[in-house]
Design an enzyme around this catalytic site. Structure first.
Site, mmCIF file in Angstrom:
data_model
loop_
_atom_site.group_PDB
_atom_site.id
_atom_site.type_symbol
_atom_site.label_atom_id
_atom_site.label_comp_id
_atom_site.label_asym_id
_atom_site.label_seq_id
_atom_site.Cartn_x
_atom_site.Cartn_y
_atom_site.Cartn_z
ATOM 1 N N HIS A 306 -100.342 59.838 9.441
ATOM 2 C CA HIS A 306 -100.139 58.531 8.834
ATOM 3 C C HIS A 306 -101.054 57.527 9.523
ATOM 4 O O HIS A 306 -101.239 57.607 10.736
ATOM 5 C CB HIS A 306 -98.670 58.098 8.986
ATOM 6 C CG HIS A 306 -98.302 56.995 8.067
ATOM 7 N ND1 HIS A 306 -98.539 55.677 8.372
ATOM 8 C CD2 HIS A 306 -97.761 57.010 6.824
ATOM 9 C CE1 HIS A 306 -98.152 54.943 7.356
ATOM 10 N NE2 HIS A 306 -97.681 55.722 6.405
ATOM 11 N N ASP A 364 -93.281 61.908 2.879
ATOM 12 C CA ASP A 364 -93.597 62.705 1.694
ATOM 13 C C ASP A 364 -93.543 64.204 1.947
ATOM 14 O O ASP A 364 -93.535 64.986 1.001
ATOM 15 C CB ASP A 364 -94.964 62.299 1.143
ATOM 16 C CG ASP A 364 -94.859 60.953 0.470
ATOM 17 O OD1 ASP A 364 -93.773 60.664 -0.050
ATOM 18 O OD2 ASP A 364 -95.831 60.202 0.485
HETATM 19 N N1 ACO Z 1 -104.400 67.606 8.363
HETATM 20 C C1 ACO Z 1 -105.398 67.983 9.214
HETATM 21 N N2 ACO Z 1 -106.087 67.081 9.977
HETATM 22 C C2 ACO Z 1 -105.769 65.794 9.837
HETATM 23 C C3 ACO Z 1 -104.757 65.349 8.963
HETATM 24 C C4 ACO Z 1 -104.044 66.307 8.206
HETATM 25 N N3 ACO Z 1 -103.073 65.954 7.371
HETATM 26 N N4 ACO Z 1 -104.649 63.986 9.018
HETATM 27 C C5 ACO Z 1 -105.562 63.605 9.902
HETATM 28 N N5 ACO Z 1 -106.254 64.678 10.406
HETATM 29 C C6 ACO Z 1 -107.274 64.664 11.480
HETATM 30 C C7 ACO Z 1 -108.621 64.171 10.980
HETATM 31 O O1 ACO Z 1 -109.437 65.220 10.542
HETATM 32 C C8 ACO Z 1 -109.150 63.476 12.206
HETATM 33 O O2 ACO Z 1 -109.594 64.468 13.121
HETATM 34 P P1 ACO Z 1 -110.829 64.142 14.146
HETATM 35 O O3 ACO Z 1 -110.350 63.000 15.007
HETATM 36 O O4 ACO Z 1 -111.023 65.418 14.881
HETATM 37 O O5 ACO Z 1 -112.002 63.770 13.267
HETATM 38 C C9 ACO Z 1 -107.913 62.846 12.837
HETATM 39 O O6 ACO Z 1 -106.817 63.681 12.428
HETATM 40 C C10 ACO Z 1 -107.669 61.419 12.368
HETATM 41 O O7 ACO Z 1 -107.734 61.415 10.964
HETATM 42 P P2 ACO Z 1 -107.991 60.136 10.087
HETATM 43 O O8 ACO Z 1 -108.255 60.548 8.677
HETATM 44 O O9 ACO Z 1 -108.993 59.257 10.765
HETATM 45 O O10 ACO Z 1 -106.583 59.433 10.189
HETATM 46 P P3 ACO Z 1 -106.106 58.217 9.361
HETATM 47 O O11 ACO Z 1 -105.053 57.574 10.186
HETATM 48 O O12 ACO Z 1 -107.217 57.395 8.873
HETATM 49 O O13 ACO Z 1 -105.497 58.962 8.052
HETATM 50 C C11 ACO Z 1 -104.023 59.879 6.478
HETATM 51 C C12 ACO Z 1 -104.191 58.945 7.681
HETATM 52 C C13 ACO Z 1 -104.983 59.497 5.351
HETATM 53 C C14 ACO Z 1 -102.583 59.688 5.961
HETATM 54 C C15 ACO Z 1 -104.268 61.346 6.919
HETATM 55 O O14 ACO Z 1 -103.440 61.679 8.003
HETATM 56 C C16 ACO Z 1 -104.078 62.341 5.762
HETATM 57 O O15 ACO Z 1 -104.997 62.557 4.981
HETATM 58 N N6 ACO Z 1 -102.852 62.969 5.689
HETATM 59 C C17 ACO Z 1 -102.561 63.882 4.602
HETATM 60 C C18 ACO Z 1 -102.215 63.077 3.351
HETATM 61 C C19 ACO Z 1 -100.849 62.442 3.426
HETATM 62 O O16 ACO Z 1 -99.870 63.068 3.769
HETATM 63 N N7 ACO Z 1 -100.801 61.153 3.040
HETATM 64 C C20 ACO Z 1 -99.535 60.424 2.963
HETATM 65 C C21 ACO Z 1 -99.582 59.163 3.690
HETATM 66 S S1 ACO Z 1 -97.961 58.482 3.724
HETATM 67 C C22 ACO Z 1 -97.790 57.646 2.280
HETATM 68 O O17 ACO Z 1 -98.701 57.273 1.552
HETATM 69 C C23 ACO Z 1 -96.357 57.331 1.946
#
Ligand code: ACO
Length: 429
Positions: A306, A364
């Site tokens: 998140h 979710d």
């Molecule tokens: N699976 C695997 N790796 C992940 C995931 C994931 N779900 N989420 C983040 N990462 C990793 C990224 O690759 C990144 O790795 P790095 O530092 O080695 O490059 C690191 O964790 C940080 O990721 P970001 O994308 O920069 O994190 P951010 O906080 O911007 O993204 C997000 C948050 C978009 C929710 C992300 O965690 C994601 O895509 N999750 C899956 C989708 C999801 O469940 N979304 C629901 C959000 S809640 C809602 O809307 C109610």
């Protein structure tokens, strides 16, 4: 004494900016005068360090896993209130007393029907359209049906639009579902609670009525409460930005629904269920986790991570609890996907990749399993989220319009394209 922050520019000039404090949470540096004083913009893609507004509605402490609506912890609201009480709270700032609640509920249930012409409007869509595509269109089109109260500068008109949106979203959401499966639309029945009425419109058919089950109604009501607002997330910021131009509330909420649809936002519960279906069996979890950790695979563990919660998502704990209650009530405790989700969660929570990046299950991760158990098809999950979030969007939109400091939103950019050049006639290029 007023706090100031100072910034030294490359030419050695130092500028001072006021520091503003909220009730709780980080202080902010007020840089509104930065460009005028210095000719510099700030650079903050994704707005990771930018407060776009001041708000009194929702507070999140992502590190501590805290979510407050108007100061009340989400856990207490989810356990002690129903969704319409939470709607009243978000819109008005305080929880209602019994008389205020009765009046509010009465007003909402008297707006649940939609203009009959809207049912014709649905028939312009293909039956196999994604229900979110239909929702974006139909909610945006409400301004064509309810233009008697579209003056955004009138507090009375804004209030009427708020009631219409909250009351009609369940009707429209169920219509989007019924249309997609080729069943007749079910009219609302105002003797039922807000959530029971929605379930009946989803699952009854003219040939057979539907008796709402209290445990299942309570579970869906909790999903609504947990998704009602979430501070300045992507879809809420979209609603505010669209509304900042003076656009009507139906157009703004439609913009919010469009933004919510994406898999990184509201589409995550749908994506999470699809992911569980694809993994298929507990024996495949290890292989999937390996892929989710591999940046080149393009695979993410949906329902994990998140932008704001970096410790735990307080909504996830409540949803996990609801998940158990619903599966027990329906005798589905051994449900294949639920067992798979629990195995996936356990492995991911122990894996250094996820632990070191502070990636925990979000709401979710469980809400999809609950909705599936309630009989809601996967393609409707994000529509349910949109239904619940409408009250948050409308409260945030109202707050923005009533704010004396509100201006049309206009972010700036760091331009990295070609410098000025001259057009050469086509034969000479
Ligand atoms: N699976 C695997 N790796 C992940 C995931 C994931 N779900 N989420 C983040 N990462 C990793 C990224 O690759 C990144 O790795 P790095 O530092 O080695 O490059 C690191 O964790 C940080 O990721 P970001 O994308 O920069 O994190 P951010 O906080 O911007 O993204 C997000 C948050 C978009 C929710 C992300 O965690 C994601 O895509 N999750 C899956 C989708 C999801 O469940 N979304 C629901 C959000 S809640 C809602 O809307 C109610």
């Amino acid at each position: 004494m007023d706090k100031k922050a100072s910034l030294t520019l490359p030419d050695g000039k130092t500028l001072e900016f006021p520091v503003m404090s909220g009730t709780i949470g980080p202080e902010v540096v007020d840089i509104r005068t930065l460009y005028g004083k210095s000719g510099y913009f700030t650079y903050d893609p994704g707005f990771l360090s930018t407060a776009s507004c001041n708000s009194t509605i929702t507070y999140i402490d992502g590190d501590a896993g805290v979510l407050l609506y108007r100061g009340y912890p989400i856990e207490q609201l989810a356990q002690q209130c129903d969704f319409l009480e939470v709607c009243y709270l978000l819109l008005n700032g305080d929880l209602p007393d019994a008389a205020e609640k009765a009046e509010f509920v009465n007003t909402v249930i008297r707006h649940t029907m939609v203009h009959e012409q809207i049912s014709r409007f649905f028939t312009g869509f293909r039956r196999d359209a994604h229900p979110m595509a239909t929702m974006v269109g139909v909610v945006g089109a409400l301004s064509a049906f309810y233009h008697d109260a579209l003056d955004i500068n009138s507090a009375e008109h804004r209030k009427i639009s708020a009631f219409r949106l909250i009351a009609k979203l369940p009707t429209i959401t169920s219509m989007a579902y019924k249309y997609s499966v080729g069943q007749p639309f079910m009219y609302p029945r105002n003797g039922l609670s807000y959530t029971a009425n929605f379930m009946r419109m989803m699952f009854a058919v003219p040939a057979e009525d539907y008796k709402p089950n209290d445990v299942l109604v309570r579970a869906l009501d909790r999903i609504f409460i947990l998704h009602a607002d979430h501070e300045q997330n992507a879809s809420t910021s979209t609603v505010r930005l669209a509304g900042s131009s003076g656009a009507n509330p139906y157009a703004c909420i439609s913009a919010g629904i469009a933004c919510l649809w994406g898999p990184a936002h509201g589409g995550a519960n749908e994506a999470c269920l699809q992911m569980l279906e694809e993994i298929g069996d507990v024996s495949k979890v290890g292989e999937f986790i390996r892929k989710a950790k591999d940046k080149n695979s393009g695979v993410r563990l949906m329902g994990f991570g998140h932008r704001v919660y970096k410790n735990h998502d307080p909504r996830a704990k409540l949803m996990r609890e609801t998940c158990h209650e619903v599966l027990d009530e329906l005798g589905l405790a051994n449900d294949r996907l639920f067992k798979l989700a629990i195995a996936l969660e356990k492995i991911a929570l122990e894996d250094d990749y996820f632990v070191s990046r502070k990636l925990y299950p979000n709401v979710d991760f469980y809400s999809g399993i609950v909705q599936r158990a309630l009989g809601i098809p996967v393609s409707m999950f994000t529509c349910i989220f949109a239904l619940a979030r409408t009250v948050g969007w409308i409260a945030q939109w109202q707050e923005m319009i009533s704010d004396r400091e509100y201006k049309i939103g206009r972010p700036r950019q760091l331009y990295r394209g070609a410098a000025r050049r001259e057009v050469v006639p086509i034969g000479q290029r």
